[in-house]
Design a protein around this motif. Structure first.
Motif, PDB file in Angstrom:
ATOM      1  N   ARG A 113      30.887  44.563  44.842  1.00 44.83           N
ATOM      2  CA  ARG A 113      31.954  45.338  44.207  1.00 44.83           C
ATOM      3  C   ARG A 113      31.357  46.579  43.533  1.00 44.83           C
ATOM      4  O   ARG A 113      30.456  46.470  42.693  1.00 44.83           O
ATOM      5  N   LEU A 114      31.864  47.750  43.906  1.00 46.43           N
ATOM      6  CA  LEU A 114      31.392  49.024  43.366  1.00 46.43           C
ATOM      7  C   LEU A 114      32.531  49.647  42.569  1.00 46.43           C
ATOM      8  O   LEU A 114      33.604  49.925  43.110  1.00 46.43           O
ATOM      9  N   THR A 115      32.297  49.868  41.275  1.00 43.82           N
ATOM     10  CA  THR A 115      33.356  50.309  40.373  1.00 43.82           C
ATOM     11  C   THR A 115      32.918  51.542  39.590  1.00 43.82           C
ATOM     12  O   THR A 115      31.758  51.639  39.184  1.00 43.82           O
ATOM     13  N   ALA A 116      33.837  52.462  39.384  1.00 43.17           N
ATOM     14  CA  ALA A 116      33.583  53.645  38.556  1.00 43.17           C
ATOM     15  C   ALA A 116      34.705  53.782  37.536  1.00 43.17           C
ATOM     16  O   ALA A 116      35.878  53.560  37.857  1.00 43.17           O
ATOM     17  N   LYS A 117      34.352  54.147  36.287  1.00 44.50           N
ATOM     18  CA  LYS A 117      35.357  54.345  35.256  1.00 44.50           C
ATOM     19  C   LYS A 117      34.781  55.228  34.152  1.00 44.50           C
ATOM     20  O   LYS A 117      33.561  55.314  33.977  1.00 44.50           O
ATOM     21  N   HIS A 118      35.659  55.881  33.411  1.00 47.17           N
ATOM     22  CA  HIS A 118      35.267  56.715  32.283  1.00 47.17           C
ATOM     23  C   HIS A 118      35.208  55.868  31.012  1.00 47.17           C
ATOM     24  O   HIS A 118      36.038  54.983  30.799  1.00 47.17           O
ATOM     25  N   ARG A 119      34.225  56.178  30.166  1.00 44.74           N
ATOM     26  CA  ARG A 119      34.141  55.508  28.873  1.00 44.74           C
ATOM     27  C   ARG A 119      33.353  56.383  27.907  1.00 44.74           C
ATOM     28  O   ARG A 119      32.198  56.732  28.170  1.00 44.74           O
ATOM     29  N   SER A 120      34.011  56.752  26.812  1.00 43.64           N
ATOM     30  CA  SER A 120      33.368  57.502  25.724  1.00 43.64           C
ATOM     31  C   SER A 120      32.652  58.755  26.215  1.00 43.64           C
ATOM     32  O   SER A 120      31.506  59.023  25.854  1.00 43.64           O
ATOM     33  N   GLY A 121      33.320  59.527  27.049  1.00 39.14           N
ATOM     34  CA  GLY A 121      32.739  60.779  27.505  1.00 39.14           C
ATOM     35  C   GLY A 121      31.645  60.623  28.536  1.00 39.14           C
ATOM     36  O   GLY A 121      30.925  61.581  28.831  1.00 39.14           O
ATOM     37  N   ARG A 122      31.494  59.448  29.091  1.00 36.38           N
ATOM     38  CA  ARG A 122      30.504  59.211  30.133  1.00 36.38           C
ATOM     39  C   ARG A 122      31.191  58.501  31.294  1.00 36.38           C
ATOM     40  O   ARG A 122      32.340  58.059  31.191  1.00 36.38           O
ATOM     41  N   ILE A 123      30.485  58.380  32.402  1.00 35.40           N
ATOM     42  CA  ILE A 123      30.993  57.632  33.535  1.00 35.40           C
ATOM     43  C   ILE A 123      30.139  56.385  33.708  1.00 35.40           C
ATOM     44  O   ILE A 123      28.906  56.446  33.692  1.00 35.40           O
ATOM     45  N   LEU A 124      30.788  55.251  33.843  1.00 31.85           N
ATOM     46  CA  LEU A 124      30.112  53.975  34.066  1.00 31.85           C
ATOM     47  C   LEU A 124      30.306  53.569  35.518  1.00 31.85           C
ATOM     48  O   LEU A 124      31.445  53.511  36.006  1.00 31.85           O
ATOM     49  N   ILE A 125      29.224  53.295  36.194  1.00 31.50           N
ATOM     50  CA  ILE A 125      29.267  52.821  37.575  1.00 31.50           C
ATOM     51  C   ILE A 125      28.630  51.441  37.613  1.00 31.50           C
ATOM     52  O   ILE A 125      27.467  51.275  37.230  1.00 31.50           O
ATOM     53  N   GLU A 126      29.398  50.467  38.058  1.00 31.61           N
ATOM     54  CA  GLU A 126      28.924  49.090  38.120  1.00 31.61           C
ATOM     55  C   GLU A 126      28.820  48.636  39.567  1.00 31.61           C
ATOM     56  O   GLU A 126      29.721  48.890  40.372  1.00 31.61           O
ATOM     57  N   LEU A 127      27.706  47.983  39.875  1.00 35.87           N
ATOM     58  CA  LEU A 127      27.512  47.383  41.184  1.00 35.87           C
ATOM     59  C   LEU A 127      27.295  45.888  40.976  1.00 35.87           C
ATOM     60  O   LEU A 127      26.278  45.474  40.406  1.00 35.87           O
ATOM     61  N   ALA A 128      28.263  45.100  41.392  1.00 33.65           N
ATOM     62  CA  ALA A 128      28.209  43.652  41.167  1.00 33.65           C
ATOM     63  C   ALA A 128      28.212  42.927  42.508  1.00 33.65           C
ATOM     64  O   ALA A 128      28.865  43.358  43.461  1.00 33.65           O
ATOM     65  N   ASP A 129      27.464  41.838  42.574  1.00 29.36           N
ATOM     66  CA  ASP A 129      27.480  40.984  43.760  1.00 29.36           C
ATOM     67  C   ASP A 129      27.665  39.534  43.336  1.00 29.36           C
ATOM     68  O   ASP A 129      27.370  39.170  42.202  1.00 29.36           O
ATOM     69  N   ASP A 130      28.184  38.715  44.235  1.00 25.96           N
ATOM     70  CA  ASP A 130      28.388  37.296  43.945  1.00 25.96           C
ATOM     71  C   ASP A 130      27.313  36.445  44.618  1.00 25.96           C
ATOM     72  O   ASP A 130      27.581  35.370  45.133  1.00 25.96           O
ATOM     73  N   GLY A 131      26.088  36.974  44.612  1.00 25.94           N
ATOM     74  CA  GLY A 131      24.977  36.291  45.263  1.00 25.94           C
ATOM     75  C   GLY A 131      24.313  35.253  44.387  1.00 25.94           C
ATOM     76  O   GLY A 131      24.928  34.641  43.503  1.00 25.94           O
ATOM     77  N   ALA A 132      23.016  35.075  44.621  1.00 31.77           N
ATOM     78  CA  ALA A 132      22.271  34.014  43.944  1.00 31.77           C
ATOM     79  C   ALA A 132      21.797  34.422  42.561  1.00 31.77           C
ATOM     80  O   ALA A 132      21.308  33.581  41.805  1.00 31.77           O
ATOM     81  N   GLY A 133      21.906  35.692  42.194  1.00 27.44           N
ATOM     82  CA  GLY A 133      21.384  36.144  40.908  1.00 27.44           C
ATOM     83  C   GLY A 133      19.875  36.343  40.984  1.00 27.44           C
ATOM     84  O   GLY A 133      19.237  36.114  42.017  1.00 27.44           O
ATOM     85  N   ILE A 134      19.291  36.785  39.878  1.00 32.11           N
ATOM     86  CA  ILE A 134      17.850  37.050  39.833  1.00 32.11           C
ATOM     87  C   ILE A 134      17.092  35.743  39.589  1.00 32.11           C
ATOM     88  O   ILE A 134      17.382  35.006  38.640  1.00 32.11           O
ATOM     89  N   ASN A 135      16.146  35.449  40.463  1.00 32.37           N
ATOM     90  CA  ASN A 135      15.265  34.286  40.293  1.00 32.37           C
ATOM     91  C   ASN A 135      14.171  34.684  39.308  1.00 32.37           C
ATOM     92  O   ASN A 135      13.146  35.257  39.684  1.00 32.37           O
ATOM     93  N   ARG A 136      14.399  34.406  38.045  1.00 41.07           N
ATOM     94  CA  ARG A 136      13.515  34.928  37.000  1.00 41.07           C
ATOM     95  C   ARG A 136      12.099  34.351  37.105  1.00 41.07           C
ATOM     96  O   ARG A 136      11.122  35.052  36.823  1.00 41.07           O
ATOM     97  N   GLU A 137      11.982  33.093  37.484  1.00 38.30           N
ATOM     98  CA  GLU A 137      10.650  32.504  37.605  1.00 38.30           C
ATOM     99  C   GLU A 137       9.856  33.194  38.712  1.00 38.30           C
ATOM    100  O   GLU A 137       8.673  33.506  38.542  1.00 38.30           O
ATOM    101  N   LYS A 138      10.534  33.487  39.829  1.00 39.52           N
ATOM    102  CA  LYS A 138       9.869  34.172  40.938  1.00 39.52           C
ATOM    103  C   LYS A 138       9.490  35.595  40.541  1.00 39.52           C
ATOM    104  O   LYS A 138       8.396  36.081  40.873  1.00 39.52           O
TER     105      LYS A 138
END
Length: 759
Positions: free
Chosen positions: A502-527
């Motif tokens: 999911r790729l999202t763009a929106k305005h917030r407090s005079g800036r632009i926020l772009i979010e890139l979200a996935d429904d995958g496995a997440g970050i394998n922190r130990e690896k």
């Protein structure tokens, strides 16, 4: 205007048409079956083909012709736009974009891929539906299957040396509205093609078919100029058509049909009374041309070959089968069919909408806009200087000069906002490019992934958009390759086998926020941690929080890929993303949940030219703090200051504690920490660093300042984002809030530089 300028305009329009094409196909892929959506997709390919033919771009014309014909099957409801069909068409849109870029910039495209897609498109037009697992590469390696000929889908002809196969089709949908059509306005149209019309990729029969969609049409072909076979010029045009059309769409709609052929034909349009026109049509001594070519034998059907032909060449092909032109004409029959009035109205409405939109826009060279913005920047600086001079010499505050300055300041702000709005563009073109990247990487990895975009119409400065494509590309590749699991793993974990990005763009407090979200496995922190230790990026005994482990992926040379591939494994990517975002004056952070996915959030300035800032004094130096980073300002009291460790202090704000950061000490303006009670605290919000209270000596006021690159004019200074010119002519440094907050958390600035000489 010379030909090169016209050609450049054509390629600019191609970019718009390609964006419209991909947007429409994605809507269809999401289940949109609105006829206007299908018509918009068809018009985009048709427009590209028509313009390409005018410039002799044969490869582009040939591929667009095949693509256009297949899309026409969808328009006429002969082909159902299923997911597998649209997958082929989306890949065809990618190849069409490659061919357009190659024609503009030089270079070549993957011929095996384009040939494979041509075969798939031809198969679709002939009623051969793809299998769900069919791939372009597999189709390119073997010939397209052949089915038995039917009335709707005749057997395909052998391909020629170029790999493009003629696609037979019939005009079953010719004709217009019969019931109630006698009272409609009528037009007599004389359409005389020249030979250039065919050489540029246009087709008279397709133009007549589009004309028939406007209403009830009677068409007669005049063959009086056709010579004997011995005298035929294969590149000449001998036929012309007399058409009687009853329609309420008006003359403009008729001329729109011929918009790409008007320079290569003689076109006459005359309005007549409906009844008189009908009577005259009955008396025309012309030979009716059959609209359903399937009633002719195999030789006549070759008139509709994929490569453009002149009507003289078509006549030769027909004459080789029939003993003479008279026999061919005797075998022909006039076909009249009804078309939905709603579809015709939708098509006309779309044409009117496109014409209206075209009249409301103007193309301006970007350099001219940049020069205008620079002049506005100078105007802002001079207005500030003038205000400063008046303040220093006039203490009454009520003079007419002060009133005039206030009006000037307001007008300057309005001019600046208006000029910035000219450069503001939606992020939609960049987001659409990401769709292709997702498709390509998904095919390479064998994954099924769906890209969802939101906020495509969010506007941002053109400079930011131009520099946004590279970091987004790396992030998309990382999400598809590392984030989303394989279909087998997703099924085993109880997830939908189709991953979602999911790729999202929106305005917030005079800036632009772009979010890139996935429904995958997440970050394998130990690896991630073990890889960082193995690469000697962190010590083996490092005690890191989850947030710090996640941010390790931004280190140069870091990669968790087990092997090097065309996608990843070379240790480049996310560090490039962070540098690119920081170069734009932005910041990026990560949130990840194991098994649920990751979210990358980029915060960027709306413009790189002007910002609103708070002018402050620190150890005798003047700094500007971006206003969008400031939450509130406050005067610290001695009872609210608390020591923490040897060198850290906290400030109590509404029953909560916030770290207090001495900006002068961080930037080496002074050797010891200042007394907080004697200064002012700016409560700021930073990405990844939470809230911090920045301690400064005094606040001078709020100003709108013009951003000047310090790195381009001087050198990179740690903790400083840029510079500006104040109203008194002095240079002031714009604070990099994120870098200062990071330094307060123990992240040393890249170099130990005293800024006293810079200010």
């Amino acid at each position: 205007m010379d030909m090169n300028e016209i050609k450049e305009i054509f390629f600019q329009e191609c970019e718009e048409q390609l964006a419209e094409l991909e947007s429409g196909l994605l809507k269809m892929n999401d289940g949109d079956r609105d006829p206007e959506t299908v018509n918009a997709v068809f018009r985009a390919v048709h427009s590209i083909k028509g313009g390409a033919g005018a410039f002799g771009l044969d490869d582009l014309v040939a591929f667009a012709h095949v693509f256009e014909t297949t899309l026409d099957c969808v328009r006429s409801n002969k082909l159902e736009p299923t997911q597998d069909v649209l997958k082929v068409m989306l890949k065809s849109a990618d190849v069409l974009a490659d061919l357009t870029n190659a024609a503009r910039d030089g270079g070549s495209v993957d011929e095996s891929r384009s040939r494979g897609l041509v075969k798939e498109l031809e198969a679709l037009a002939n009623g051969e539906l793809p299998t769900p697992s069919a791939a372009v590469e597999a189709q390119a390696a073997k010939p397209a299957p052949v089915t038995a000929p039917t009335a709707a889908a005749p057997a395909p002809k052998p391909t020629d040396d170029s790999g493009f196969q003629p696609i037979p089709f019939s005009f079953d949908d010719f004709g217009g509205e019969e019931e109630g059509g006698s009272d409609l306005p009528a037009y007599e149209i004389t359409f005389k093609p020249r030979s250039d019309l065919y050489s540029k990729g246009n087709d008279a029969t397709l133009l007549l078919r589009d004309l028939s969609r406007l209403g009830e049409m009677s068409c007669y072909c005049n063959m009086d100029a056709l010579p004997g076979l011995d005298d035929l010029d294969p590149e000449a045009a001998y036929f012309y058509w007399n058409v009687t059309l009853k329609t309420d769409k008006g003359e403009d709609a008729i001329r729109t049909v011929f918009e790409f052929a008007e320079w290569d034909c003689d076109l006459q349009i005359a309005a007549v009374e409906a009844r008189a026109a009908a009577a005259e049509a009955e008396e025309l001594p012309m030979i009716p041309v059959p609209f359903d070519l399937s009633i002719l034998d195999e030789g006549a059907a070759e008139v509709q070959a994929a490569q453009p032909k002149s009507d003289a060449a078509a006549a030769v092909a027909a004459a080789e089968t029939a003993s003479n032109v008279t026999q061919m004409a005797a075998a022909a029959a006039r076909v009249e069919k009804k078309e939905s009035a709603a579809a015709a109205a939708a098509s006309a409405a779309a044409a009117a909408q496109n014409n209206a939109a075209a009249g409301q826009t103007i193309r301006v060279d970007l350099d001219r806009v940049d020069r205008l913005i620079n002049l506005v920047g100078e105007l802002v600086i001079n207005q500030a200087m003038l205000s400063q001079s008046v303040i220093e010499n006039d203490t009454t505050g009520t003079s007419s000069i002060n009133m005039g300055l206030e009006e000037l300041q307001q007008l300057t702000r309005e001019i600046q906002d208006s000029v910035m709005a000219i450069r503001a563009q939606p992020v939609k073109p960049v987001f659409q490019r990401m769709s292709r990247i997702v498709r390509e990487i998904a095919d390479m990895t064998g994954k099924t992934i769906r890209l969802i975009t939101e906020g495509e119409n969010t506007e941002v400065d053109k400079t930011v958009i131009d520099k946004l494509a590279e970091p987004l590309t790396h992030m998309i590749r990382n999400a598809v390759d590392h984030g989303i699991e394989t279909p087998e793993k997703r099924a085993a974990n109880g997830k939908n086998v189709e991953g979602t990005v999911r790729l999202t763009a929106k305005h917030r407090s005079g800036r632009i926020l772009i979010e890139l979200a996935d429904d995958g496995a997440g970050i394998n922190r130990e690896k991630v941690k073990q890889k960082a230790i193995a690469n000697e990026l962190i010590p083996a005994d490092a005690n890191l929080t989850d947030e710090e482990i996640d941010n390790l992926i931004f280190l140069p040379g870091f990669s968790t890929a087990d092997k090097i591939s065309d996608i990843s494994g070379r240790g480049v990517g996310m560090d490039v993303v962070k540098r690119s975002i920081q170069a734009l004056g932005g910041r990026i952070n990560i949130t990840s949940k194991p098994g649920q996915g990751s979210v990358f959030t980029m915060s960027l300035p709306l413009t790189l030219a002007v910002l609103d800032g708070m002018v402050v004094t620190v150890a005798g130096q003047t700094l500007v703090v971006p206003l969008t980073a400031i939450v509130e300002t406050l005067q610290p009291e001695a009872s609210a200051i608390h020591s923490f460790g040897a060198n850290h202090r906290l400030i109590s704000i509404r029953n909560s504690f916030c770290p207090l950061v001495d900006v002068g000490r961080i930037l080496n303006f002074r050797a010891t920490q200042a007394n907080p009670v004697e200064g002012v605290a700016l409560l700021v919000e930073s990405e990844g660093g939470g809230q911090r209270a920045l301690m400064v000596d005094a606040i001078q006021g709020q100003r709108q300042v013009v951003i000047k690159s310090l790195e381009a004019n001087y050198t990179h200074v740690p903790g400083i984002a840029a510079a500006t010119i104040l109203g008194d002519g002095r240079v002031a440094l714009i604070l990099d809030v994120d870098a200062v907050v990071g330094a307060s958390r123990g992240q040393a600035l890249k170099q130990d530089v005293s800024l006293a000489a810079v200010g």
